[in-house]
Enzyme design. Structure first.
Site, mmCIF file in Angstrom:
data_model
loop_
_atom_site.group_PDB
_atom_site.id
_atom_site.type_symbol
_atom_site.label_atom_id
_atom_site.label_comp_id
_atom_site.label_asym_id
_atom_site.label_seq_id
_atom_site.Cartn_x
_atom_site.Cartn_y
_atom_site.Cartn_z
ATOM 1 N N SER A 1 -2.446 15.789 109.602
ATOM 2 C CA SER A 1 -2.173 15.108 110.862
ATOM 3 C C SER A 1 -0.733 14.694 111.068
ATOM 4 O O SER A 1 -0.379 14.220 112.160
ATOM 5 C CB SER A 1 -3.082 13.886 111.004
ATOM 6 O OG SER A 1 -4.356 14.276 111.441
ATOM 7 N N PHE B 1 -20.039 21.462 112.377
ATOM 8 C CA PHE B 1 -18.673 21.797 111.985
ATOM 9 C C PHE B 1 -18.412 21.332 110.557
ATOM 10 O O PHE B 1 -17.810 22.055 109.751
ATOM 11 C CB PHE B 1 -17.672 21.156 112.947
ATOM 12 C CG PHE B 1 -16.264 21.644 112.778
ATOM 13 C CD1 PHE B 1 -15.820 22.772 113.436
ATOM 14 C CD2 PHE B 1 -15.381 20.962 111.949
ATOM 15 C CE1 PHE B 1 -14.518 23.219 113.281
ATOM 16 C CE2 PHE B 1 -14.081 21.408 111.780
ATOM 17 C CZ PHE B 1 -13.653 22.540 112.449
ATOM 18 N N TYR C 1 -9.711 7.577 116.703
ATOM 19 C CA TYR C 1 -8.944 8.752 116.284
ATOM 20 C C TYR C 1 -9.748 10.017 116.538
ATOM 21 O O TYR C 1 -10.862 10.165 116.050
ATOM 22 C CB TYR C 1 -8.620 8.627 114.801
ATOM 23 C CG TYR C 1 -7.569 9.566 114.311
ATOM 24 C CD1 TYR C 1 -6.230 9.201 114.331
ATOM 25 C CD2 TYR C 1 -7.910 10.810 113.807
ATOM 26 C CE1 TYR C 1 -5.250 10.052 113.856
ATOM 27 C CE2 TYR C 1 -6.932 11.666 113.332
ATOM 28 C CZ TYR C 1 -5.609 11.285 113.362
ATOM 29 O OH TYR C 1 -4.636 12.134 112.892
#
Length: 381
Positions: A87, A151, A193
């Site tokens: 990130s 995922f 986030y």
């Protein structure tokens, strides 16, 4: 992208295999970095395979390593190691968007739907109500695609990862996963986030410029700052040398077998977290950014305008930039990043004079906060 592949908390926690090696110092910066070294060695004792870190104060550089870069050969880590920065990519992406704003090519108050019509739609998501600014400071409410159960099973747990590690994912596919869920909250009413925000930010850069976002990062940041170890890999599965191996448990626990996850297709992270760099480059980038070398004063002020972040004590989130107040009162600005087998931090003081960047080549243990506290406050947290 900040993704903990072991599905534990946002900072890494304990490991069963400790392989401590001797610390290696290079170009001492003057001043005592002993507490920093102790915090780094403590991370290895806690189970991190290896650590590389570089601190810069003005023109003085201090670098060290601990542990190993290869569990099979016991080869030590290098102060020149390149690694996946996760990130930390977000700060690069935000910088490009703010540069485009400074050029008058977009406004952070533009709605996402202006640039990506119909992309953010479904289950309560509405790109006509979300500004680009809310993407960058994570107040959009858009669901994080990396929190989708399918995922996670496919790309972060052992069986799925080993089968799908080389899959190519288009950014629109990543956003589409998020759209199958409801928003976390109405735009602007809270903070959460979400990697989806920065996938969308990268897509906006491409729509505005007509070029891949990675080309813009290279042209606007990497090349002007001579960040020779920094790259946007796209679908390239390897990490350029010099580099170490990257390790993960690929499980919901921090115990069990350790897997080499060095090779993977980083398109699953795209502009939320695919970049590669080294500690020296990251220090140079964040120092230049905070010193106003990359953005005009107006845009840098926007980037540094923060919203509260409850999950990080004494911290605020700006536009791809985190402000943290340490225990000694020092403020550091930067970002952290996690992706398979890699946990990184890069921070600098507000004047850009004192910087630190570090990497753990395991994603399930160790305390990066302790290293930052030690470097800037002279003690472990």
């Amino acid at each position: 992208m900040t993704v903990r592949t072991t599905l534990v908390a946002a900072t890494a926690v304990a490991l069963s295999l400790a392989l401590a090696g001797p610390a290696v110092a290079a170009a001492p910066a003057g001043g005592d970095h002993e507490t920093t070294r102790e915090a780094i060695e403590a991370a290895v004792k806690d189970g991190v395979p290896g650590v590389t870190a570089t601190a810069r104060t003005g023109h003085r550089v201090w670098a060290t390593t601990a542990g190993v870069g290869n569990l099979k050969t016991d080869q030590p880590r290098s102060v020149h190691d390149r690694y996946r920065v996760g990130s930390i990519t977000k700060t690069f992406v935000s910088t490009v968007l703010l540069q485009l704003e400074a050029e008058g090519r977009l406004s952070l108050d533009d709605k996402v739907a202006k640039w990506l019509p119909g992309t953010v739609r479904g289950n309560g998501h509405d790109g006509r109500r979300i500004t680009l600014r809310r993407l960058l400071n994570h107040t959009s409410g858009i669901f994080d695609y990396t929190a989708d159960d399918d995922f996670v099973r496919t790309y972060f747990l052992k069986d799925g990862f080993l089968e799908h590690r080389y899959d190519t994912k288009a950014p629109a596919d990543l956003v589409a996963i998020a759209m199958t869920h409801k928003p976390d909250f109405a735009p602007g009413t809270s903070w959460n986030y979400s990697n989806t925000n920065y996938v969308l930010a990268g897509m906006v850069i491409e729509k505005v410029t007509g070029r891949p976002y990675g080309d813009e990062v290279r042209r606007r940041i990497v090349e002007p700052l001579s960040l020779n170890a920094t790259s946007v890999p796209g679908t390239r599965v390897t990490v350029p040398g010099p580099s170490s191996r990257a390790y993960s448990k690929l499980a919901e626990t921090t115990t069990g077998p350790t897997y080499d996850v060095t090779k993977l297709n980083p398109s699953l992270a795209f502009s939320a977290g695919e970049m590669i760099s080294d500690s020296s480059d990251l220090n140079r980038f964040y120092s230049a950014l905070l010193r106003g070398k990359l953005l005009p004063p107006k845009q840098l002020k926007e980037m540094k305008t923060t919203v509260p972040v409850e999950v990080i004590p004494n911290a605020g989130y700006g536009l791809g930039l985190i402000d943290r107040k340490l225990s000694c009162g020092v403020h550091v600005w930067g970002h952290g990043g996690g992706i398979h087998g890699s946990t990184s931090e890069a921070v600098t003081t507000a004047d850009g004079r004192h910087s630190l960047a570090l990497n753990f080549n395991g994603d399930w243990s160790g305390d990066t906060d302790a290293v930052i506290e030690a470097e800037f406050c002279g003690k472990e947290s």
